[in-house]
Design an enzyme around this catalytic site. Structure first.
Site, short mmCIF file in Angstrom:
data_model
loop_
_atom_site.label_atom_id
_atom_site.label_comp_id
_atom_site.label_asym_id
_atom_site.label_seq_id
_atom_site.Cartn_x
_atom_site.Cartn_y
_atom_site.Cartn_z
N GLU A 125 -9.80 2.08 -1.44
CA GLU A 125 -11.13 1.46 -1.29
C GLU A 125 -12.24 2.23 -2.00
O GLU A 125 -13.41 2.13 -1.64
CB GLU A 125 -11.47 1.26 0.21
CG GLU A 125 -10.49 0.36 0.93
CD GLU A 125 -10.94 -0.07 2.33
OE1 GLU A 125 -12.04 0.34 2.77
OE2 GLU A 125 -10.21 -0.82 2.98
N GLU A 237 -3.45 -2.93 4.06
CA GLU A 237 -4.03 -2.84 5.41
C GLU A 237 -4.41 -4.23 5.88
O GLU A 237 -5.13 -4.94 5.18
CB GLU A 237 -5.32 -1.99 5.46
CG GLU A 237 -5.13 -0.50 5.27
CD GLU A 237 -6.46 0.26 5.32
OE1 GLU A 237 -7.37 -0.15 6.07
OE2 GLU A 237 -6.58 1.26 4.60
#
Ligand SMILES: *[C@@H]1O[C@H](CO)[C@@H](O)[C@H](O)[C@H]1NC(C)=O
Length: 313
Positions: A125, A237
């Site tokens: 991220e 995720e």
């Protein structure tokens, strides 16, 4: 022809990974050691209803000894496959240390280690944290796509000629960062796989009730497939919390966590998509400071093998 397609399907079916995300520390900041990772990996493997035999990591570095992260020997002793992670948001000196520890792991553990590696993620991220959304959320330091392209090529160079050569090297980011193609197309092009993090629970600008959660998730996933330039798209995720604030229409409770696993989790498993669920246990020993708990099992070490809700598909 018929045989070929059956074999191709079987190969896909056996290849799909089912795992969880594993941080380097517990929720109170205590650094995990080999025995802790072993307890987690063995409980994940022995969970009632669904066996999870893969681990996604975020760093190669053991925080207290500065050696190779002790998740590696734990993965070897428990037969757990690995999506390695190299932290990429702390500057190039720190990234060089991550790459050095990757090389050290190859030298220290050999093919017992490298045979378990499914892929190597450069960062997690990092690009999201450079965008307006990430900055508005105070998400912390990130790294730009250009920086990450350099890192991806650095890792490919470091593993060339080793027993990790040819393993997929990619990057993990949020679905709406990947789909910002004016910013990320070059990075997708440099990657062998795209890892996507997507949480309908947090998508508070949408009608994100649990009833809509599976369609929101698959819209997110398919949007990344559409920009993937033919690269594999792995789910790095996703999950639904059973404790935490209501986010627009998304309520955190056990019924909804169970529904999200039964619908979205089982559709990924049955669809043979590599998936690292969030998560086995994120409240050990205390509830995370965010107050949001995604864990599929309760606190305690080793993690209980009886889950908080049904994980069968
Ligand atoms: C898209 O990328 C630009 C940089 O080119 C960035 O400023 C913007 O915040 C990004 N938008 C999203 C939704 O990530």
């Amino acid at each position: 022809m018929r045989f070929t397609s059956i074999l191709a399907f079987a190969a896909t079916a056996f290849a799909a990974e089912k795992g969880f995300n594993y941080g380097a520390t517990f929720s109170d900041g205590t650094i995990k050691h080999q025995a802790d990772f072993e307890a987690e990996f063995n409980s994940a493997k022995n969970l009632v209803g669904q066996s999870f035999t893969s681990a996604r990591l975020y760093t190669m570095i053991q925080g207290d000894t500065n050696g190779v992260i002790e998740a590696i020997p734990a993965a070897i002793s428990s037969g757990t496959t690995l999506l390695l992670g190299l932290w990429a948001s702390a500057g190039s000196a720190q990234f060089n240390a991550e790459v050095q520890h990757l090389t050290d792991a190859i030298n220290q553990y050999g093919t017992a280690f490298t045979n378990l590696v499914i892929g190597i993620s450069v960062g997690s991220e990092d690009v999201y944290r450079t965008t307006d959304l990430g900055i508005a959320s105070n998400a912390g330091p990130g790294a730009t796509p250009d920086t990450l392209i350099g890192y991806v090529n650095q890792v490919k160079g470091a593993i060339a000629g080793t027993t990790l050569a040819g393993k997929p090297v990619g990057h993990v980011d949020t679905y709406n960062t990947w789909t910002n193609t004016t910013y990320t197309a070059g990075l997708a092009s440099a990657c062998d796989f795209l890892g996507v993090d997507a949480y309908p629970y947090y998508e508070s600008t949408k009608a994100n009730s649990i009833d809509n959660s599976m369609s929101i998730f698959w819209d997110d996933y398919n949007a990344v497939v559409a920009i993937s330039q033919g690269k594999q798209v792995w789910v790095t995720e996703t999950g639904w919390p059973h404790q935490g604030p209501t986010m627009n229409q998304a309520e955190a409770n056990l019924d909804n966590a169970a529904t999200y696993f039964k619908e979205t989790g089982c559709s990924l498993i049955n669809g043979n998509v590599n998936t690292w669920w969030f998560t086995l246990q994120d409240q050990q020993p205390v509830v995370p400071s965010s107050g949001v708990v995604f864990a599929v099992t309760g606190p305690g070490m080793p993690p209980p093998t009886t889950p908080l809700f049904d994980l069968s598909c």
